[in-house]
Scaffold this active site. Structure first.
Site: not given
Length: 605
Positions: A97, A203, A207, A234, A276
Site C-alpha cells: 500500500d 479506491c 476504503y 478509514y 482493487e
C-alpha cells in the site's frame, strides 16, 4: 401457493410477462386485485434517463456494487475485519500500500496539472495532501515494527498492474486521448483530469465503505482490535469527507463530457474496482479462512449440495402471477364462441373475477393461519420440532388453497408453448444465473444443484433457467401441470405444496446420495415455506427481507444474522482454535441482500 394478478387485461400479444410489481416474499399476496402494467425490460435509454438525476460517481458505485461485495468477502479483508489477520500478512499489505499510495499521490499531481478550473486544482491539491497524511499513518506502522517495510517486501504484480493503470490514465494514455505533451486545449486537459479521477474514485469510495463496515463490527470484540488504528482512519469523518470530495470532483469534471467520454470513465471506474479486488486477493493469507466456502473443498471426499427456492429467491416476480396473466390474456372474451374440440374455459372477465375471489380468500385465511400458529410469547430457546409442528398447520392450509385453485378451473386451457415463452422471458435476480453457471461448470466442485419450489408448473422453471443461462443441469423439484395435446387440463400433479413437502424433498434428496463423500448442504430461500429447509441445511441463507418470515421464525427462537458479520465472528473463532465446521439445526440463518454476497461467500472472486 402465492399469487398476484392484475385487474386489467395486460398488453397483447404474447410475449408479455414482465410484471412491474415486486411481490413481498411471504406466502401472502395483495388482498385485492391491482392494476399492473406489464412493460418490457427497461431500455438502456430509460435507465440513463433515471440515472441522469444521480451523479456519475454515485451511479458508477451503484452499478459496480458487485465488485465491492467481492472485495469485502476476500480472505484478506475478512481476516482483517475479524482481527486475527497474521501480522506478517498485514506487514506485507502495508508495504504494497505504501508503493500504491505514492503512485496515487503522483496521479493526483498529474490530474492537478491538467485541471483548468482553480477550484478543481485546489480540491485535487487537498486530496493529494490527504494521501500524504495516509502515508504518515503507514510510516507509523513501520516505526512500530522498527523496519522499512517498503524495502523488505518486493512489490507484487497486482500492485504494479494497479499503479501502472493509474499513472497511465493520469498521463493521458487512454483510448481516444492524445499522447502526453500533445494536449493542446484546456478541454483536452480537463478530460484527462476527469479520466484520472474516474480511475481513482473507486479506491476512495471502497476504503470508505470498508472502514464503515469494519467500524460497525468493532463492538463485537471483547478486547482491543489489533488493527483498530487502520479501521479508525478509514471510518473517520476526515476520510469519509475525502471520499465524498473525490466523487464531487469527478462529477464536476465530467459535466461537459460527451456520452462516449462518460462511457470511458465508467470503464475506467470498473477496471479500478477489479484491480482493487486483485490487490486484496494478492495478499499472502496463509492462515485458515472461512471464505470462500469451497476453498478447502476436496471433490474426492466432499460433495457440495446446493438447494434453492425459485419464486422471489431466483426471480423478480412470483411465478403464480405469471401463470395468472397467461390464463387471463389467452382466455376467450365473454361474447366469443369456443371450438367444440377444445377444453371449455371461463371468459377473461370471469377469470379475472375468480382470481380476485381466490386472492382475497387466501390473504384473509393466511393471516388467520399465521396468527394461530404463533406462540403467545417469544421462546427463549430454539426448538425445531415445535416449529415444525406449527408449520404442519400452515402446510394443511396451503394444500387446501391449492385444491380451491384446481377446483375453480382457472388453470385450465393454458398452452404449453405460452408457458415456455413466459419462462424464457422471466426476469431472474441479478447474479443468480451467473452463480449457478459457475457452480455447474466447475467439475472440481462435485456439486449438485436442486431447485425446490411451490411453483405450479415445473416447465416454467426449466424454461427460465435454460433460456437465461443454459442450465439444464439443475434438478427441478416442483409441481407440474397436466396437459392434453399441449393444453393444460387445470389439474396439478402435486409434489411440493408446503413447508413440510419442501423439507421432506430436501431430506429425500440427501438420503438418496451415496455415502462415499461428505455432504455440505447450503439452502437459499426467501419465505416461510423455506424455513425448515433453511434450518436443516448446514448453512441456510435468506435473500431479501420477508417481514413475515422474520416475525414467525424469531418468535420460535430462530436468529437472523447478516452474513458478513456472521463470517467475521466465525473467522475470529477459527483463529482462536475453534472448529470452523458448519452444522444444521443451530437455529441460525444468515441473511444477504444480493446473489453477489452468495457468490462471494461460496465461490470467492
Amino acid at each position: 401457493m402465492r399469487f398476484l394478478f392484475s385487474s386489467k387485461t395486460p398488453i397483447k400479444p404474447l410475449p408479455y410477462y414482465y410484471l412491474s410489481t415486486r411481490l413481498h416474499s411471504s406466502s401472502r399476496f395483495n388482498n385485492s386485485p391491482t392494476s399492473m402494467a406489464i412493460p418490457p425490460p427497461p431500455s438502456a435509454k430509460s435507465v440513463a434517463a433515471v440515472d441522469s438525476e444521480v451523479g456519475l460517481a454515485k451511479r458508477s458505485w451503484i452499478k459496480f456494487r458487485r465488485e465491492s461485495v467481492l472485495a469485502l468477502y476476500t480472505p484478506f479483508v475478512l481476516c482483517l475485519a475479524s482481527g486475527n489477520l497474521r501480522v506478517e500478512t498485514f506487514r506485507h499489505y502495508i508495504a504494497q500500500d505504501v508503493y500504491f499510495l505514492r503512485a496515487f499521490a503522483q496521479a493526483y499531481e498529474l490530474a492537478e496539472e491538467c485541471a483548468d478550473d482553480d477550484d478543481a486544482k485546489i480540491s485535487i491539491s487537498e486530496l493529494r495532501k490527504a494521501v500524504l497524511e495516509e502515508l504518515k499513518m503507514h510510516n507509523s506502522f513501520v516505526q512500530e515494527w522498527g523496519s522499512d517495510l517498503a524495502k523488505e517486501s518486493s512489490v507484487n504484480s497486482a500492485t504494479v498492474k494497479y499503479t501502472d493503470f493509474l499513472l497511465a490514465t493520469a498521463s493521458g494514455k487512454v483510448e481516444g486521448v492524445k499522447g502526453p505533451g500533445k494536449l493542446a486545449t484546456p478541454f483536452e486537459k480537463t478530460k484527462v483530469a476527469a479520466y484520472t479521477l474516474g480511475a481513482m474514485t473507486p479506491c476512495m469510495r471502497l476504503y470508505a465503505y470498508l472502514g464503515k463496515e469494519f467500524e460497525a463490527l468493532l463492538d463485537l470484540h471483547e478486547g482491543s482490535h489489533p488493527y483498530r488504528k487502520w479501521i479508525e482512519n478509514y471510518s473517520s469523518e476526515g476520510f469519509q469527507a475525502s471520499a465524498v470530495q473525490t466523487e464531487d470532483l469527478l462529477d464536476k469534471l465530467s459535466v461537459s463530457l460527451t456520452g462516449e467520454e462518460l462511457d470511458i470513465i465508467e470503464k475506467l471506474y470498473h477496471q479500478a474496482m477489479k484491480l482493487e479486488i486483485d490487490f486484496f486477493s494478492a495478499q499472502p493469507v496463509v492462515q485458515p479462512t472461512v471464505v470462500p466456502l469451497t476453498k478447502e473443498h476436496n471433490p474426492a471426499e466432499d460433495r457440495l449440495m446446493l438447494f434453492s427456492d425459485f419464486d422471489l429467491t431466483c426471480t423478480v416476480v412470483d411465478s403464480s402471477a405469471i401463470l395468472a396473466e397467461i390464463a387471463i390474456v389467452t382466455a376467450p372474451k365473454s361474447d366469443q364462441s369456443q371450438p367444440e374440440n377444445q377444453l371449455a374455459r371461463m371468459s377473461s372477465a370471469d377469470l379475472r373475477n375468480t382470481w380476485g375471489l381466490l386472492s382475497r380468500q387466501y390473504t384473509e385465511e393466511y393471516e388467520q393461519c399465521i396468527e394461530s400458529i404463533m406462540p403467545p410469547e417469544k421462546v427463549d430457546k430454539f426448538k425445531y420440532e415445535d416449529l415444525r409442528k406449527a408449520l404442519e398447520q400452515l402446510s394443511d392450509f396451503e394444500k387446501r388453497a391449492n385444491d380451491r385453485v384446481i377446483e375453480s378451473g382457472v388453470l385450465k386451457g393454458l398452452n404449453h408453448e405460452d408457458i415456455k415463452r413466459a419462462g424464457e422471458r422471466l426476469i431472474l435476480q441479478d447474479g443468480c444465473t451467473t452463480f449457478f453457471q459457475k457452480v455447474v461448470k466447475n467439475i472440481n466442485l462435485n456439486a449438485n444443484v436442486h431447485v425446490l419450489s411451490y411453483c405450479w408448473c415445473g416447465d416454467l422453471i426449466r424454461s427460465a433457467f435454460s433460456s437465461a443461462g443454459d442450465l439444464p443441469e439443475l434438478s427441478i423439484h416442483s409441481n407440474e401441470f397436466t396437459f392434453i395435446e399441449s393444453i393444460s387440463t387445470g389439474e396439478i400433479d402435486k409434489k411440493v405444496e408446503s413447508p413440510i413437502d419442501k423439507v421432506q424433498a430436501f431430506k429425500n434428496i440427501l438420503n438418496n446420495c451415496s455415502n462415499d463423500r461428505r455432504n455440505l448442504t447450503v439452502y437459499i430461500g426467501d419465505s416461510i415455506g423455506d424455513l425448515l429447509c433453511l434450518l436443516e441445511a448446514d448453512i441456510g441463507i435468506v435473500i431479501g427481507s420477508s417481514s413475515s418470515l422474520r416475525r414467525v421464525a424469531s418468535q420460535f427462537g430462530v436468529s437472523f444474522v447478516p452474513l458478513f458479520p456472521g463470517l467475521v465472528k466465525k473467522q475470529k473463532e477459527c483463529g482462536e482454535g475453534e472448529s470452523s465446521s458448519w452444522k444444521g439445526l443451530s437455529g441460525i440463518v444468515y441473511t444477504v441482500s444480493s446473489w453477489a454476497e452468495i457468490h462471494a461467500f461460496i465461490l470467492g472472486c
